[in-house]
Design a protein around this motif. Structure first.
Motif, mmCIF file in Angstrom:
data_model
loop_
_atom_site.group_PDB
_atom_site.id
_atom_site.type_symbol
_atom_site.label_atom_id
_atom_site.label_comp_id
_atom_site.label_asym_id
_atom_site.label_seq_id
_atom_site.Cartn_x
_atom_site.Cartn_y
_atom_site.Cartn_z
ATOM 1 N N LYS A 72 67.735 4.509 28.351
ATOM 2 C CA LYS A 72 67.530 3.116 28.752
ATOM 3 C C LYS A 72 66.094 2.857 29.220
ATOM 4 C CE LYS A 72 69.571 -0.603 31.526
ATOM 5 N NZ LYS A 72 68.298 -1.109 32.046
ATOM 6 N N ASN A 75 63.942 2.257 26.189
ATOM 7 C CA ASN A 75 64.156 0.909 25.653
ATOM 8 C C ASN A 75 63.466 -0.142 26.507
ATOM 9 O OD1 ASN A 75 65.453 0.720 23.216
ATOM 10 N ND2 ASN A 75 67.491 0.534 24.047
ATOM 11 N N ASP A 76 63.625 -0.036 27.823
ATOM 12 C CA ASP A 76 63.084 -1.051 28.724
ATOM 13 C C ASP A 76 61.559 -1.016 28.771
ATOM 14 O OD1 ASP A 76 65.691 -1.731 29.263
ATOM 15 O OD2 ASP A 76 65.784 -0.709 31.207
ATOM 16 N N ARG A 77 60.991 0.183 28.733
ATOM 17 C CA ARG A 77 59.539 0.318 28.913
ATOM 18 C C ARG A 77 58.772 0.146 27.608
ATOM 19 N NH1 ARG A 77 56.410 5.007 28.917
ATOM 20 N NH2 ARG A 77 58.343 6.229 28.798
#
Length: 239
Positions: A72, A75-77
């Motif tokens: 995750k 994906n977020d960064r």
């Protein structure tokens, strides 16, 4: 129509039929496979795994439930394109391991995977699961054309928590119950890793009745499962 004419047309008809069969086979393969990783999708994997487990001429089997650690944040960064490329790389590694180990590997959904492979004993099951975890932990270099320039060339690394259960330890359990036990063991592997335990995050499900109680205690609520329907917790331990 003469016999000579029929004979001349036969090879062309056979070739057309062969090409049609190949096209239909390829279409079926694409329907069964996850478009991103190339692994079997959940339902086709489930169907084949049930058939493998039910075949008395094969086995014994080890079954693993894998969850990626740190996916995750990638994906977020770095964005979903980076996450997709990472999943493609992991799918390729799992496919390569499966071919060597004679395993059946599928993507259950999100960053969760399952594997079924022949394993003679507890140590062999641990070794197989640890090999999978080590392959996943190798850093991935992001080189895809669809990546933003700031991301292309970055190196990312995730690990995997792997819960393993041996069919021989639970001969009366169906695939759903075995997956549930492996899921519970996966959480034990994750907790051990977060607590600083050395080595790959692998946990072999306890073969005794306590494992069934552990399975029920660790069952995730249905709303928290990203991989689809929850597998039922056993209500009664085996005799």
């Amino acid at each position: 129509m003469s016999v000579e004419t029929l004979t001349a047309e036969l090879p062309a008809d056979v070739e057309a039929l062969r090409e049609l069969c190949l096209a239909q086979r390829e279409q079926l393969r694409r329907l069964e496979r996850d478009a991103l990783t190339g692994l079997l999708r959940r339902e086709p994997w489930h169907d084949r795994a049930e058939a493998w487990l039910a075949d008395p001429e094969t086995g014994p089997w080890a079954l693993a439930f894998l969850d990626l650690d740190g996916f995750k944040p990638v994906n977020d960064r770095l964005g979903h394109a980076a996450g997709d490329e990472l999943l493609r790389a992991i799918g390729g590694r799992l496919s390569a391991w499966a071919e060597r180990a004679g395993a059946l590997v599928g993507r259950l959904g999100g960053d969760e995977f399952a594997a079924l492979w022949p394993s003679a004993g507890p140590e062999a099951a641990r070794v197989g699961a640890a090999e999978v975890a080590r392959r996943i932990a190798v850093p991935v270099l992001l080189t895809g054309d669809g990546l933003p320039p700031a991301v292309r060339g970055a190196q990312v690394r995730v690990t995997a928590s792997v819960g393993v259960v041996r069919q021989a330890d639970h001969p009366d359990a169906g695939l759903g119950e075995l997956l549930g036990l492996a899921d519970a063991a996966m959480y034990r592997a994750k907790e051990a890793g977060e607590a600083g335990a050395p080595g790959p995050r692998v946990w072999l499900a306890d073969p005794d009745v306590a494992a069934w109680r552990e399975r029920a205690a660790c069952q995730r609520p249905a709303g928290e499962r990203r991989a689809g329907r929850p597998y039922p917790a056993p209500t009664t331990p085996p005799e």
